[in-house]
Design a protein around this motif. Structure first.
Motif, mmCIF file in Angstrom:
data_model
loop_
_atom_site.group_PDB
_atom_site.id
_atom_site.type_symbol
_atom_site.label_atom_id
_atom_site.label_comp_id
_atom_site.label_asym_id
_atom_site.label_seq_id
_atom_site.Cartn_x
_atom_site.Cartn_y
_atom_site.Cartn_z
ATOM 1 N N ASP A 1 83.477 6.636 73.991
ATOM 2 C CA ASP A 1 84.883 6.521 74.390
ATOM 3 C C ASP A 1 85.019 7.015 75.826
ATOM 4 N N HIS A 2 85.074 6.087 76.763
ATOM 5 C CA HIS A 2 85.220 6.434 78.180
ATOM 6 C C HIS A 2 85.985 5.317 78.887
ATOM 7 N N ALA B 1 74.609 11.795 79.543
ATOM 8 C CA ALA B 1 75.986 11.337 79.762
ATOM 9 C C ALA B 1 76.515 11.847 81.098
ATOM 10 N N ARG B 2 76.225 13.076 81.422
ATOM 11 C CA ARG B 2 76.694 13.634 82.697
ATOM 12 C C ARG B 2 76.049 12.910 83.873
ATOM 13 N N VAL C 1 74.266 3.573 74.875
ATOM 14 C CA VAL C 1 75.296 3.689 73.836
ATOM 15 C C VAL C 1 75.034 4.945 72.996
ATOM 16 N N THR C 2 75.908 5.211 72.050
ATOM 17 C CA THR C 2 75.749 6.387 71.204
ATOM 18 C C THR C 2 74.682 6.153 70.135
ATOM 19 N N SER C 3 74.238 7.215 69.517
ATOM 20 C CA SER C 3 73.228 7.095 68.457
ATOM 21 C C SER C 3 73.782 6.392 67.222
ATOM 22 N N SER C 4 75.106 6.315 67.110
ATOM 23 C CA SER C 4 75.714 5.572 65.999
ATOM 24 C C SER C 4 75.837 4.084 66.328
ATOM 25 N N GLN D 1 81.931 -2.158 79.771
ATOM 26 C CA GLN D 1 80.636 -2.042 79.118
ATOM 27 C C GLN D 1 80.486 -3.089 78.019
ATOM 28 N N ARG D 2 81.495 -3.214 77.177
ATOM 29 C CA ARG D 2 81.468 -4.204 76.096
ATOM 30 C C ARG D 2 81.309 -5.615 76.672
#
Length: 97
Positions: free
Chosen positions: A66-67, A40-41, A58-61, A73-74
């Motif tokens: 949230d950025h 992420a950094r 994306v996140t693992s979920s 991105q979407r």
């Protein structure tokens, strides 16, 4: 961050195929010692105007993090044919590798 690990992260991100996504954690596991937060950094520190497909991470979920760039991105993922369910998740079939 170790420059070699940063280079590994960026190389992996550059390899994500169009229409597919992967998670911060999956990228970290492909490196020599990065964590999801380090991935992420590395994304956050990218210079403006770069060509990397940052939006495919994306996140693992299976959701967008949230950025400030989440709306873009979407939009970019939808443009590549990636759909979101009613909870904002991406189908596991779209994950790479």
């Amino acid at each position: 961050m170790n420059p070699l690990v940063r280079e590994q992260i960026l190389t992996i991100i550059a390899s994500i195929p169009e229409g597919r996504v992967t998670s911060y954690g999956r990228i970290a596991k492909m490196t020599d010692g990065a964590t999801a937060r380090m991935v992420a950094r590395a994304l956050r520190d990218l210079p403006s105007g770069h060509e990397l497909p940052w939006f495919r991470v994306v996140t693992s979920s299976r959701k967008l993090a949230d950025h400030s760039g989440a709306d873009e991105q979407r939009r970019r993922l939808i443009d590549e044919g990636i759909a979101f369910d009613v909870r904002g998740r991406i189908s596991v079939e779209r994950f790479w590798p």
